[in-house]
Design a protein around this motif. Structure first.
Motif, PDB file in Angstrom:
ATOM      1  N   LYS A   1      54.192  32.828  53.757  1.00 41.64           N
ATOM      2  CA  LYS A   1      53.957  31.655  54.460  1.00 41.64           C
ATOM      3  C   LYS A   1      52.696  31.126  53.766  1.00 41.64           C
ATOM      4  N   VAL A   2      52.072  31.963  52.908  1.00 43.29           N
ATOM      5  CA  VAL A   2      51.008  31.156  51.913  1.00 43.29           C
ATOM      6  C   VAL A   2      51.337  31.644  50.541  1.00 43.29           C
ATOM      7  N   PHE A   3      50.583  31.023  49.537  1.00 41.88           N
ATOM      8  CA  PHE A   3      50.730  31.592  48.135  1.00 41.88           C
ATOM      9  C   PHE A   3      49.248  31.978  47.798  1.00 41.88           C
ATOM     10  N   VAL A   4      49.359  32.988  46.859  1.00 43.54           N
ATOM     11  CA  VAL A   4      47.823  33.658  46.723  1.00 43.54           C
ATOM     12  C   VAL A   4      46.979  32.837  45.722  1.00 43.54           C
ATOM     13  N   GLY A   5      47.628  32.028  44.794  1.00 45.36           N
ATOM     14  CA  GLY A   5      46.736  31.278  43.691  1.00 45.36           C
ATOM     15  C   GLY A   5      45.970  32.361  42.581  1.00 45.36           C
ATOM     16  N   ASP A   6      45.674  31.434  41.441  1.00 47.87           N
ATOM     17  CA  ASP A   6      45.079  32.087  40.401  1.00 47.87           C
ATOM     18  C   ASP A   6      44.016  33.075  40.903  1.00 47.87           C
ATOM     19  N   THR A   7      43.154  32.493  41.812  1.00 50.69           N
ATOM     20  CA  THR A   7      41.895  33.201  42.397  1.00 50.69           C
ATOM     21  C   THR A   7      42.331  34.711  42.533  1.00 50.69           C
ATOM     22  N   TYR A   8      43.202  35.045  43.313  1.00 53.43           N
ATOM     23  CA  TYR A   8      43.507  36.326  43.805  1.00 53.43           C
ATOM     24  C   TYR A   8      44.018  37.239  42.484  1.00 53.43           C
ATOM     25  N   CYS A   9      44.788  36.559  41.580  1.00 49.09           N
ATOM     26  CA  CYS A   9      45.179  37.369  40.398  1.00 49.09           C
ATOM     27  C   CYS A   9      44.071  37.600  39.366  1.00 49.09           C
ATOM     28  N   TYR A  10      43.175  36.647  39.379  1.00 48.36           N
ATOM     29  CA  TYR A  10      41.904  37.049  38.556  1.00 48.36           C
ATOM     30  C   TYR A  10      41.153  38.036  39.072  1.00 48.36           C
ATOM     31  N   PHE A  11      40.726  37.971  40.424  1.00 53.07           N
ATOM     32  CA  PHE A  11      39.943  38.664  41.275  1.00 53.07           C
ATOM     33  C   PHE A  11      40.773  40.278  41.255  1.00 53.07           C
ATOM     34  N   ALA A  12      41.925  40.271  41.426  1.00 54.59           N
ATOM     35  CA  ALA A  12      42.447  41.455  41.387  1.00 54.59           C
ATOM     36  C   ALA A  12      42.596  42.450  40.386  1.00 54.59           C
ATOM     37  N   GLY A  13      42.815  41.667  39.280  1.00 57.57           N
ATOM     38  CA  GLY A  13      42.854  41.833  37.770  1.00 57.57           C
ATOM     39  C   GLY A  13      41.161  42.713  37.415  1.00 57.57           C
ATOM     40  N   MET A  14      40.122  41.882  37.852  1.00 56.01           N
ATOM     41  CA  MET A  14      38.990  42.214  37.517  1.00 56.01           C
ATOM     42  C   MET A  14      38.715  43.476  38.187  1.00 56.01           C
ATOM     43  N   VAL A  15      39.103  43.590  39.581  1.00 51.64           N
ATOM     44  CA  VAL A  15      38.801  44.967  40.313  1.00 51.64           C
ATOM     45  C   VAL A  15      39.092  46.180  39.328  1.00 51.64           C
ATOM     46  N   PHE A  16      40.268  46.013  38.748  1.00 46.75           N
ATOM     47  CA  PHE A  16      40.956  47.226  38.068  1.00 46.75           C
ATOM     48  C   PHE A  16      39.975  47.461  36.596  1.00 46.75           C
ATOM     49  N   ALA A  17      39.799  46.107  36.025  1.00 49.96           N
ATOM     50  CA  ALA A  17      38.986  46.180  34.900  1.00 49.96           C
ATOM     51  C   ALA A  17      37.422  46.806  35.322  1.00 49.96           C
ATOM     52  N   VAL A  18      36.873  46.356  36.310  1.00 45.36           N
ATOM     53  CA  VAL A  18      35.671  46.808  36.679  1.00 45.36           C
ATOM     54  C   VAL A  18      35.492  48.370  36.822  1.00 45.36           C
ATOM     55  N   VAL A  19      36.437  48.817  37.235  1.00 42.80           N
ATOM     56  CA  VAL A  19      36.425  50.115  37.834  1.00 42.80           C
ATOM     57  C   VAL A  19      36.837  51.040  36.534  1.00 42.80           C
ATOM     58  N   GLY A  20      37.763  50.416  35.628  1.00 44.86           N
ATOM     59  CA  GLY A  20      38.170  51.226  34.213  1.00 44.86           C
ATOM     60  C   GLY A  20      36.689  51.391  33.584  1.00 44.86           C
ATOM     61  N   ILE A  21      36.106  50.148  33.640  1.00 43.64           N
ATOM     62  CA  ILE A  21      34.918  50.287  32.467  1.00 43.64           C
ATOM     63  C   ILE A  21      34.113  50.971  33.100  1.00 43.64           C
ATOM     64  N   LEU A  22      33.378  50.608  34.506  1.00 45.08           N
ATOM     65  CA  LEU A  22      32.276  51.497  34.919  1.00 45.08           C
ATOM     66  C   LEU A  22      32.542  53.040  35.192  1.00 45.08           C
ATOM     67  N   GLY A  23      33.920  53.216  35.483  1.00 45.59           N
ATOM     68  CA  GLY A  23      34.191  54.650  35.764  1.00 45.59           C
ATOM     69  C   GLY A  23      34.787  55.414  34.650  1.00 45.59           C
ATOM     70  N   HIS A  24      34.406  54.582  33.334  1.00 47.58           N
ATOM     71  CA  HIS A  24      34.786  55.340  32.112  1.00 47.58           C
ATOM     72  C   HIS A  24      36.197  56.070  32.254  1.00 47.58           C
ATOM     73  N   PHE A  25      37.167  55.077  32.702  1.00 50.81           N
ATOM     74  CA  PHE A  25      38.340  55.615  32.487  1.00 50.81           C
ATOM     75  C   PHE A  25      39.418  54.477  32.070  1.00 50.81           C
ATOM     76  N   SER A  26      38.867  53.816  31.311  1.00 49.70           N
ATOM     77  CA  SER A  26      39.503  52.367  30.874  1.00 49.70           C
ATOM     78  C   SER A  26      40.987  52.743  30.316  1.00 49.70           C
TER      79      SER A  26
END
Lengths: 445, 445
Positions: A280-305
């Motif tokens: 019923k809706v599309f997510v857009g690039d905003t979501y893809c960037y945001f979601a990807g960055m969540v994992f990048a942040v967690v990997g980097i600051l959690g030291h398990f990249s």
């Protein structure tokens, strides 16, 4: 009934969290995020269409027009929830250490001499820089959705959003050492190696890779959100393993990871409800960037990249597999979505025309080998290659398992992602034991 | 020539700042912000028009269409510059205290026992929460510009953006005491009073007031940016006074204030260049919110919010003066911009029609008094009031000084703002001496 139970559970968890872990309040806020996003999406959808943020669903009869970039709602709700989360994350420190009257509480050094009744400013700045990074990424994602930036600009966009994270990492931690595998140790005569600026280059490439890889593995209803949810669940499983069986030293990192990911799962689940087949809706690039960055942040600051990258194996495969087309060794049509067949409502692999635009000569034998290995489907006219299926994981799944309906295809890819991720987590801990003589999960030296 | 000198000065200041104050690097980054914004605005303007962000300039012949919401560019550049500023702000701490290898530097308590060679995590989280607050405010401003939110929604919008600031204030400082004036002290028998949650309510109203008051005092080319620049300069003058003559204890706050405001002046100056008469772009609500929040943040975290409010006297007057129309005691037309006269290119006060829609009966005598006091201009038909000038500071200036060209009017209002601000700063320190028996500037007890 359900409408009352869910908020009550959320409230209960958030209130009870004071005496327990921050993870409990994160679960509560995850539910809050779900409810808020689910409430907002149908209410703001038409406003998105009105300002030109809409798209045609190519894989439906009649190609209906639906709101685009609605992932921005998820991102915004997530950020708000993360703000509200702060007092609950720092509750146990706060009460004992802000005496009021303008006197600021002292700070503790992690694992240092001062004991834990002082305010952990370092942790707060870690948390704030993560939110700042996610907010900047969302802002740039929104700019991309609005202005339709060029591919070569948008590719590097997430790295700009990651600047606050990297800078805080630089001024606040500055750790750029990696462990050397045991069997290499006698040869290089050291147990760890300082990568210096190369470690920053590695982190930057991680922040570019994660968002873009999710953005590339897309095109059928629910896939962007679905894979993000699966990735989130896999990361949580990894966190749970560490929190249950890991050494104390790693608890903080994985508690941090869980606190970031849980509310993300909440807002994503609500988005999935509206974005899954029939979307019923599309997510857009905003979501893809945001979601990807969540994992990048967690990997980097959690030291398990590195573990995080293992969870991205299907995305990595999709990227590598796409390269021949991305670098124009094989012609790349404007869209590489699977082809929707109006007659049976099934998706078929889409094909690149190699008759009018032949691939690079040296690549033809490679195409034939890939065809033999069933990694691509070629169409021949005599001995001449006429067309090949587009090189995306989505098309490959259709080549392997035959044409299927959009939702079945999405589910298949998500199940694949899940089991590859589980296998990766197991392999990682087995390999850790093999390469470093011990694994940081079981702490066997 | 100018194109080379400016970046060179910026570079020089940023490099030299390492050995001196963070304020020096902030001046350098302020120039960087100016250059980047000035470069971007003409390049992105047409993209704004393309996605529907444009407006008609009502006070020009032919009402030309120009890009709207271009203030978002200033806000984005500001945020980026503030990210890049971080290492330079914390340079002197960073180098001595991040030994690498995952060992995080310890923190110092301000004015505490530990001396200054340890990393000030508390300051970093203060800085990060400010940027987070400004970024959230910009994000909500962009949402407002895109979706044209209703007045009753947008009024409270800045308070949502301020959540990160208030929450970090709550967990990290928690000071809610205010000093009691000397002459009241014997009566209430205390020297300071704990306002508790009321202090938070006060801070919230500050974050709502500052952005909205700038948004309301608007409508002629360059006024939104111009007043923000004047406010910024006034705040800097106040900071300079404290840094030059104030007690050591207040240095940190005013250095923080200068570091936040200087880059803001840079990006605003570039926007002013394009927005001043004859405007080539409009700034949009994003800029008004963002600019107002800069002052709210500085006032709150710098602990001089009352002085800051004094600088906003013209805005406060404009708000109070507008109230009869805002609360519909006097009819309020859709737009209250001054009326542009095509014949002589001058602006005339715009008027509300009181013939068809009479004001509330009890308010009529008040209108007559205001007319006598020259605070409004009434038009009569016999003894009956036919119309009155709209109650905004802009119209009042036209009533007082006669019709004038748009740029002259803007300059007049800015000069007015500047001198009222200077008077306010002087009065504030004189009053401080009077009310509290000492002023925190001269530290005379």
């Amino acid at each position: 009934m359900f409408r009352l139970i869910l908020p009550s559970i959320a409230l209960l968890l958030i209130i009870c969290s004071n005496r327990h872990s921050a993870v409990v309040s994160a679960i509560g806020f995850s539910i809050v995020g779900y409810i808020a996003t689910d409430w907002l999406i149908p209410r703001v959808g038409q406003s998105f269409v009105k300002i030109g943020l809409y798209g045609k669903d190519q894989s439906k009869p009649g190609k209906p027009v639906i709101p685009e970039s609605v992932g921005a709602v998820s991102a915004t709700v997530y950020l708000l929830v993360m703000f509200l989360c702060i007092p609950f994350m720092f509750y146990k420190y706060m009460v004992t250490t802000t005496p009021g009257g303008g006197i600021r509480g002292a700070s503790i050094e992690e694992n240092g001499d001062l004991t834990g009744n002082l305010f952990p400013h370092g942790k707060l700045s870690e948390y704030l820089s993560s939110i700042l990074c996610l907010e900047s990424t969302s802002l740039l994602g929104i700019a991309d959705d609005l202005f339709d930036l060029r591919w070569r600009h948008k590719f590097f966009l997430p790295a700009i959003g990651a600047i606050p994270l990297l800078i805080v990492y630089y001024v606040d931690f500055g750790a750029t050492h990696v462990l050397v595998p045991t069997f290499v140790q006698p040869w290089v005569k050291m147990t760890n190696i300082d990568l210096g600026w190369m470690y920053y280059a590695y982190m930057v490439s991680m922040t570019i890779f994660c968002p873009n890889s999710i953005n590339i593995l897309a095109g059928i209803n629910g896939l962007e959100v679905g894979q993000s949810i699966v990735l989130g669940i896999l990361a949580l499983i990894n966190d749970a393993l560490y929190l249950a069986m890991g050494p104390n030293a790693s608890w903080e990192s994985h508690r941090f990871s869980a606190v970031i990911i849980l509310p993300f799962l909440g807002v994503s689940a609500a988005l999935w409800k509206w974005n899954r087949w029939p979307a019923k809706v599309f997510v857009g690039d905003t979501y893809c960037y945001f979601a990807g960055m969540v994992f990048a942040v967690v990997g980097i600051l959690g030291h398990f990249s590195k573990t995080m990258l293992l969870l991205f194996l299907p995305q990595i495969f999709n990227f590598v597999y796409s390269c021949p087309q991305l670098f124009n060794l094989v012609p790349c049509p404007r869209h590489r979505l699977p082809r929707f067949n109006d007659a049976d409502w099934l998706l078929y692999p889409s094909r690149a025309n190699l008759k009018d635009e032949p691939p690079k000569a040296f690549f033809k034998p490679i195409l034939r080998v890939l065809h033999k290995l069933k990694l691509i489907d070629l169409e021949f006219e005599g001995d001449k290659i006429v067309s090949c299926t587009n090189m995306t994981l989505i098309n490959l799944a259709l080549v392997w398992f035959g044409p299927m309906r959009e939702d079945k295809l999405c589910n298949l890819l998500l199940v694949l992602q899940f089991f590859i991720g589980i296998a990766a987590i197991l392999t990682r801990h087995a390999l850790g034991l093999l390469l470093f003589g011990h694994d940081n999960l079981w702490a066997i030296v």
